[in-house]
Design a protein around this motif. Structure first.
Motif, mmCIF file in Angstrom:
data_model
loop_
_atom_site.group_PDB
_atom_site.id
_atom_site.type_symbol
_atom_site.label_atom_id
_atom_site.label_comp_id
_atom_site.label_asym_id
_atom_site.label_seq_id
_atom_site.Cartn_x
_atom_site.Cartn_y
_atom_site.Cartn_z
ATOM 1 N N ALA A 113 0.188 -0.954 0.267
ATOM 2 C CA ALA A 113 0.360 0.461 0.390
ATOM 3 C C ALA A 113 0.509 1.397 -0.259
ATOM 4 O O ALA A 113 0.413 2.136 -1.075
ATOM 5 C CB ALA A 113 -0.970 0.214 1.324
ATOM 6 N N LYS A 114 2.178 1.313 0.481
ATOM 7 C CA LYS A 114 2.705 2.626 0.615
ATOM 8 C C LYS A 114 3.834 2.151 -0.832
ATOM 9 O O LYS A 114 3.696 3.304 -0.841
ATOM 10 C CB LYS A 114 3.480 2.178 1.695
ATOM 11 C CG LYS A 114 4.252 3.431 2.197
ATOM 12 C CD LYS A 114 5.867 3.374 3.159
ATOM 13 C CE LYS A 114 5.502 3.722 4.786
ATOM 14 N NZ LYS A 114 6.517 3.578 5.826
ATOM 15 N N SER A 115 4.131 1.606 -1.467
ATOM 16 C CA SER A 115 4.384 1.757 -2.634
ATOM 17 C C SER A 115 4.006 2.349 -3.879
ATOM 18 O O SER A 115 3.496 2.691 -4.263
ATOM 19 C CB SER A 115 5.246 0.920 -3.147
ATOM 20 O OG SER A 115 4.513 -0.681 -2.634
ATOM 21 N N LYS A 116 1.785 1.607 -3.623
ATOM 22 C CA LYS A 116 1.293 2.021 -4.478
ATOM 23 C C LYS A 116 0.707 3.483 -4.253
ATOM 24 O O LYS A 116 1.016 4.723 -5.151
ATOM 25 C CB LYS A 116 0.073 1.313 -4.348
ATOM 26 C CG LYS A 116 -0.169 0.565 -4.912
ATOM 27 C CD LYS A 116 -1.178 -0.275 -4.700
ATOM 28 C CE LYS A 116 -1.270 -1.412 -5.978
ATOM 29 N NZ LYS A 116 -2.921 -1.951 -5.060
ATOM 30 N N LYS A 117 1.400 4.673 -3.227
ATOM 31 C CA LYS A 117 1.342 5.464 -2.576
ATOM 32 C C LYS A 117 1.600 6.125 -3.287
ATOM 33 O O LYS A 117 1.583 7.734 -3.609
ATOM 34 C CB LYS A 117 0.325 5.465 -1.417
ATOM 35 C CG LYS A 117 -0.128 7.300 -0.850
ATOM 36 C CD LYS A 117 -0.347 6.301 0.735
ATOM 37 C CE LYS A 117 -0.245 8.369 1.356
ATOM 38 N NZ LYS A 117 -0.704 8.347 2.622
ATOM 39 N N LYS A 118 3.110 5.801 -2.979
ATOM 40 C CA LYS A 118 4.843 6.697 -3.416
ATOM 41 C C LYS A 118 3.956 6.985 -5.388
ATOM 42 O O LYS A 118 4.139 7.636 -5.949
ATOM 43 C CB LYS A 118 5.867 5.894 -2.978
ATOM 44 C CG LYS A 118 5.810 6.035 -1.537
ATOM 45 C CD LYS A 118 7.099 5.536 -1.336
ATOM 46 C CE LYS A 118 7.862 6.029 -0.041
ATOM 47 N NZ LYS A 118 8.650 5.376 0.178
ATOM 48 N N LEU A 120 1.845 6.561 -7.150
ATOM 49 C CA LEU A 120 1.030 7.852 -7.505
ATOM 50 C C LEU A 120 1.260 8.871 -6.954
ATOM 51 O O LEU A 120 0.562 9.687 -8.531
ATOM 52 C CB LEU A 120 -1.045 7.052 -6.500
ATOM 53 C CG LEU A 120 -0.836 5.558 -7.104
ATOM 54 C CD1 LEU A 120 -2.588 5.165 -5.892
ATOM 55 C CD2 LEU A 120 -1.923 5.965 -8.005
ATOM 56 N N LYS A 121 1.512 9.325 -5.861
ATOM 57 C CA LYS A 121 1.961 10.495 -6.212
ATOM 58 C C LYS A 121 3.259 11.120 -6.979
ATOM 59 O O LYS A 121 3.238 12.506 -7.255
ATOM 60 C CB LYS A 121 2.651 10.468 -4.708
ATOM 61 C CG LYS A 121 3.187 12.005 -3.413
ATOM 62 C CD LYS A 121 3.452 11.743 -2.671
ATOM 63 C CE LYS A 121 4.255 13.344 -2.122
ATOM 64 N NZ LYS A 121 4.883 13.654 -0.612
#
Length: 127
Positions: A113-118, A120-121
């Motif tokens: 989830a953290k890597s997906k958020k990064k 997308l950012k």
């Protein structure tokens, strides 16, 4: 008191010892969650240990009263200890394995989830 009754009381004490081992698991998880490992936060670790000991004493004494055990006998306390050792050698290992498995799955999902958020950012910054 006859020997058969003493054996059944001893067996029941072993079962209570195993249950007390299971009862310690939440206290162990609290110790890990609150950072009481490796000598840190010794006061909180002592409070957790004392509270478990008091709870275990209440369980043992009330169980002995409810089951109408005879007066103090060494084999009752020996039964509690044997039950605790049996728990540590068998069920504790299984529960520790399952806790480790759950922990690993949760951390992997959080990392995804953290890597997906990064990702997308970064894509949002490019546009």
């Amino acid at each position: 008191m006859d020997t058969g009754n003493q054996f059944s009381v001893f067996a029941l004490c072993i079962a209570v010892g195993v249950c007390l081992g299971l009862l310690y698991e939440p206290f162990g998880l609290l110790r890990v969650a609150l950072g009481c490992r490796a000598g840190k936060n010794k006061t909180l670790a002592a409070v957790l240990d004392i509270s478990f000991s008091l709870l275990a004493a209440v369980v043992c004494i009330s169980g002995a009263y409810l089951c109408k055990f005879p007066s103090f006998r060494v084999y009752t306390w020996l039964g509690y200890a044997v039950g605790g050792i049996i728990y540590l050698k068998t069920l504790h290992k299984i529960i520790a394995f399952l806790e480790n498995l759950c922990y690993n799955k949760i951390t992997k999902r959080l990392q995804k989830a953290k890597s997906k958020k990064k990702l997308l950012k970064k894509e949002g910054e490019k546009v």
